[in-house]
Design a protein around this motif. Structure first.
Motif, PDB file in Angstrom:
ATOM      1  N   PRO A   1       0.940  -1.108   0.015  1.00 30.85           N
ATOM      2  CA  PRO A   1      -0.138  -0.093   0.035  1.00 30.85           C
ATOM      3  C   PRO A   1       0.869   1.142   0.055  1.00 30.85           C
ATOM      4  N   PRO A   2       0.473   2.476  -0.568  1.00 29.43           N
ATOM      5  CA  PRO A   2       1.210   3.420  -0.764  1.00 29.43           C
ATOM      6  C   PRO A   2       1.498   4.279   0.663  1.00 29.43           C
ATOM      7  N   GLU A   3       0.442   3.937   1.573  1.00 30.04           N
ATOM      8  CA  GLU A   3       0.607   4.586   2.742  1.00 30.04           C
ATOM      9  C   GLU A   3       1.846   3.989   3.715  1.00 30.04           C
ATOM     10  N   ILE A   4       2.667   3.114   3.099  1.00 28.95           N
ATOM     11  CA  ILE A   4       3.847   2.653   3.831  1.00 28.95           C
ATOM     12  C   ILE A   4       4.790   3.611   4.008  1.00 28.95           C
ATOM     13  N   ARG A   5       4.552   4.552   3.231  1.00 24.72           N
ATOM     14  CA  ARG A   5       5.677   5.899   3.327  1.00 24.72           C
ATOM     15  C   ARG A   5       5.662   6.431   4.709  1.00 24.72           C
ATOM     16  N   ARG A   6       4.424   6.099   5.490  1.00 28.32           N
ATOM     17  CA  ARG A   6       4.452   6.672   6.848  1.00 28.32           C
ATOM     18  C   ARG A   6       5.310   6.403   7.795  1.00 28.32           C
ATOM     19  N   LEU A   7       5.966   5.138   7.479  1.00 26.34           N
ATOM     20  CA  LEU A   7       6.980   4.229   8.436  1.00 26.34           C
ATOM     21  C   LEU A   7       8.450   5.172   8.204  1.00 26.34           C
ATOM     22  N   GLU A   8       8.283   6.321   8.555  1.00 23.85           N
ATOM     23  CA  GLU A   8       9.703   7.163   8.172  1.00 23.85           C
ATOM     24  C   GLU A   8      10.829   6.782   8.923  1.00 23.85           C
ATOM     25  N   ASN A   9      10.909   5.734   9.938  1.00 24.36           N
ATOM     26  CA  ASN A   9      12.073   5.425  10.716  1.00 24.36           C
ATOM     27  C   ASN A   9      12.611   4.151  10.049  1.00 24.36           C
ATOM     28  N   LEU A  10      11.961   3.537   9.148  1.00 24.12           N
ATOM     29  CA  LEU A  10      12.385   2.128   8.874  1.00 24.12           C
ATOM     30  C   LEU A  10      13.762   2.322   8.156  1.00 24.12           C
ATOM     31  N   GLU A  11      14.672   1.257   8.618  1.00 22.41           N
ATOM     32  CA  GLU A  11      16.079   1.362   8.410  1.00 22.41           C
ATOM     33  C   GLU A  11      16.112  -0.151   7.527  1.00 22.41           C
ATOM     34  N   CYS A  12      15.279  -1.228   7.865  1.00 24.65           N
ATOM     35  CA  CYS A  12      15.781  -2.244   6.971  1.00 24.65           C
ATOM     36  C   CYS A  12      14.313  -2.975   6.765  1.00 24.65           C
ATOM     37  N   VAL A  13      14.197  -3.464   5.448  1.00 26.53           N
ATOM     38  CA  VAL A  13      12.835  -4.087   4.979  1.00 26.53           C
ATOM     39  C   VAL A  13      13.644  -5.412   4.192  1.00 26.53           C
ATOM     40  N   SER A  14      12.654  -6.280   4.882  1.00 25.84           N
ATOM     41  CA  SER A  14      13.108  -7.845   3.944  1.00 25.84           C
ATOM     42  C   SER A  14      11.687  -8.390   3.212  1.00 25.84           C
ATOM     43  N   LEU A  15      11.627  -8.406   2.224  1.00 30.62           N
ATOM     44  CA  LEU A  15      10.313  -9.068   1.374  1.00 30.62           C
ATOM     45  C   LEU A  15      10.584 -10.167   0.557  1.00 30.62           C
ATOM     46  N   ASP A  16      11.558 -10.744   0.756  1.00 33.46           N
ATOM     47  CA  ASP A  16      11.973 -11.997   0.037  1.00 33.46           C
ATOM     48  C   ASP A  16      10.881 -13.029  -0.043  1.00 33.46           C
ATOM     49  N   ASN A  17      10.769 -13.659  -1.201  1.00 29.86           N
ATOM     50  CA  ASN A  17       9.841 -14.784  -1.266  1.00 29.86           C
ATOM     51  C   ASN A  17       8.408 -14.553  -1.424  1.00 29.86           C
ATOM     52  N   ASN A  18       7.928 -13.377  -2.004  1.00 23.28           N
ATOM     53  CA  ASN A  18       6.520 -13.037  -1.847  1.00 23.28           C
ATOM     54  C   ASN A  18       6.112 -12.928  -3.516  1.00 23.28           C
ATOM     55  N   GLN A  19       5.095 -12.074  -3.896  1.00 22.66           N
ATOM     56  CA  GLN A  19       4.529 -12.089  -5.029  1.00 22.66           C
ATOM     57  C   GLN A  19       4.427 -10.831  -5.846  1.00 22.66           C
ATOM     58  N   LEU A  20       5.387 -10.062  -5.367  1.00 21.32           N
ATOM     59  CA  LEU A  20       5.348  -8.695  -5.724  1.00 21.32           C
ATOM     60  C   LEU A  20       5.767  -8.486  -7.157  1.00 21.32           C
ATOM     61  N   LYS A  21       4.731  -7.533  -7.715  1.00 18.20           N
ATOM     62  CA  LYS A  21       5.263  -7.217  -9.118  1.00 18.20           C
ATOM     63  C   LYS A  21       5.631  -6.025  -9.362  1.00 18.20           C
ATOM     64  N   CYS A  22       5.678  -5.018  -8.452  1.00 17.32           N
ATOM     65  CA  CYS A  22       6.288  -3.604  -8.537  1.00 17.32           C
ATOM     66  C   CYS A  22       6.279  -3.147  -7.103  1.00 17.32           C
ATOM     67  N   ILE A  23       7.152  -1.986  -7.000  1.00 20.44           N
ATOM     68  CA  ILE A  23       7.216  -1.215  -5.809  1.00 20.44           C
ATOM     69  C   ILE A  23       6.447   0.182  -6.140  1.00 20.44           C
ATOM     70  N   PRO A  24       5.798   0.503  -5.276  1.00 21.54           N
ATOM     71  CA  PRO A  24       5.147   1.940  -5.404  1.00 21.54           C
ATOM     72  C   PRO A  24       6.260   2.948  -5.131  1.00 21.54           C
ATOM     73  N   LYS A  25       6.028   4.140  -6.077  1.00 22.23           N
ATOM     74  CA  LYS A  25       6.962   5.181  -5.939  1.00 22.23           C
ATOM     75  C   LYS A  25       6.952   5.954  -4.377  1.00 22.23           C
ATOM     76  N   GLU A  26       5.673   5.809  -3.901  1.00 20.58           N
ATOM     77  CA  GLU A  26       5.682   6.268  -2.471  1.00 20.58           C
ATOM     78  C   GLU A  26       6.667   5.295  -1.456  1.00 20.58           C
ATOM     79  N   PHE A  27       7.160   4.289  -1.927  1.00 18.71           N
ATOM     80  CA  PHE A  27       7.957   3.429  -0.727  1.00 18.71           C
ATOM     81  C   PHE A  27       9.423   3.860  -0.743  1.00 18.71           C
TER      82      PHE A  27
END
Length: 416
Positions: A173-199
């Motif tokens: 979801p584009p709302e993930i941009r609100r997690l402004e303090n994120l330093e490490c994100v791991s999304l291995d082995n999913n079914q993602l087709k794109c990354i929103p620009k808001e990320f």
């Protein structure tokens, strides 16, 4: 204490080592709301680690209930107000109890290897939470509501690490941009087709893991992640890396193995990578062939754009002022690219060429290489794929005239 029976007062106090009388050490245990919990769900014995945690009361800092085949959590967690770390991995949980919202000091929660189908909404009330592990579940969506911020709800604003490996996510979801303090994100082995620009608004991000998805392209805005040091994109379906990738000045590790990449962006010389992995890509090979050159036939739009680019390069102030008053023209001209030979600007018509960077194997280690090429970024030792000898770097030329005058290390791309 007998299995299947509600413990009496004497047996409870023997277990907790207390004494009868007016000086009770843990008076809150005598609340009627806790008696069913102490008896255990459906008459079974409660989990001893949880009983010990309750005995510790507000002073308990850590609790682990890993691998106990739990389908639901018994009530009582909310009474451990001082809990900072909670591990519930390797169970059969599909939801969290509401009283977990009371754990406002919780900084780490591990829900890995359970059967959650979405990120539990109760987590948004944990205002101190910094590390969230949800790997190995069945999460297919992230509700935008979990990022909401309002009275008494923090919306995971303090989250630093997010691990959602091995799930079924198909979008973010584009709302993930609100997690402004994120330093490490791991999304291995999913079914993602794109990354929103808001990320790409997560400017504190240091590590991003996206391997084994179905990503076709990255947003140009990825260049906004200026603190990114590790970018793992292996085993996707990426055909072309965006030019914005070359703006990641802090990037040290880039893994694009197992994609459909033919050449790297032209500005890769601006990166100072320590590790680059690109095996199992259809990288262009240096096999010269003869080809028939066609005449340059430009559209009226292309001719006009090149005329404007030339005059702007010569500091035509009146033309510059006129363009600034027309937003539509500004948008069209924002797609300007520069010729790798003459440096002139062009818009939509060019010759796709490539430069090959010679990679020589170092004698120190079979996986350490050094590149002796002034346009590229390796004037130091760098780890890379063992079978890589030549790295193709994209170079765009504005015309056959420039192609005929090109440097010897620039090659046109033969299309079968």
């Amino acid at each position: 204490m007998t299995t299947g029976c509600l413990p009496n007062e004497a047996s409870l106090w023997r277990f907790y080592g207390g004494k009868r009388g007016p000086c009770l050490r843990r008076p809150f245990l005598w609340r009627r709301s806790l008696l069913p919990f102490l008896a255990g769900e459906r008459g079974n014995m409660p989990e001893w680690p949880l009983l010990r945690a309750l005995r510790g009361g507000p002073g308990t800092r850590s609790l682990s209930l890993d691998a106990r085949r739990l389908r639901d959590l018994p009530c009582g967690l909310g009474y451990i107000k001082g809990l900072e770390s909670l591990s519930l991995r390797d169970n059969r949980l599909h939801r969290l109890p509401r009283d977990i919202q009371a754990l406002t000091r919780l900084t780490v929660i591990n829900l890995g290897n359970n059967v959650f189908e979405e990120v539990p909404e109760q987590l948004k009330y944990l205002q101190s939470l910094k590390k969230l592990y949800l790997f190995g579940n069945q999460v297919a969506k992230i509700s935008p509501e979990i990022f909401e911020v309002h009275f008494f709800v923090d919306g995971l604003q303090n989250l630093v690490l997010l691990n959602l490996n091995n799930n079924q996510l198909s979008f973010l979801p584009p709302e993930i941009r609100r997690l402004e303090n994120l330093e490490c994100v791991s999304l291995d082995n999913n079914q993602l087709k794109c990354i929103p620009k808001e990320f790409c608004c997560l400017q504190k991000l240091h590590e991003l893991h996206l391997s084994h998805n179905s990503i076709i392209a990255l947003p140009e805005e990825i260049g906004n992640l200026t603190k990114l040091k590790v970018l793992i994109l292996s085993r996707n379906q990426i055909q072309e890396l965006p030019d914005g990738l070359c703006k990641l000045k802090s990037l040290q590790v880039l893994d694009v193995a197992g994609n459909n990449i033919q050449a790297f962006p032209k500005a890769m010389d601006e990166l100072e990578l320590k590790e680059l992995y690109c095996e199992d890509n259809p990288l262009l090979e240096k096999r010269p062939v003869y080809a028939i050159q066609e005449e340059d036939i430009l559209t009226l739009k292309e001719i006009t754009a090149r005329f404007i680019f030339t005059h702007l390069k010569n500091n035509n102030l009146s033309l510059d002022r006129a363009i600034k008053q027309n937003s539509k023209v500004q948008y069209i001209l924002s797609g300007q690219r520069d010729c790798a030979h003459c440096g002139c600007g062009f818009l939509n018509m060019w010759l796709e060429c490539v430069q090959f960077v010679a990679v020589k194997q170092s004698a120190m280690c079979c996986n350490v290489y050094k590149v002796n090429f002034f346009l590229f970024f390796f004037e130091k030792q760098m780890k890379t794929s063992r079978n890589v000898r030549l790295l193709p770097i994209r170079a765009l030329l504005c015309s056959y005239k420039c192609f005929n005058r090109r440097d010897r290390d620039v090659f046109g791309i033969a299309v079968p």
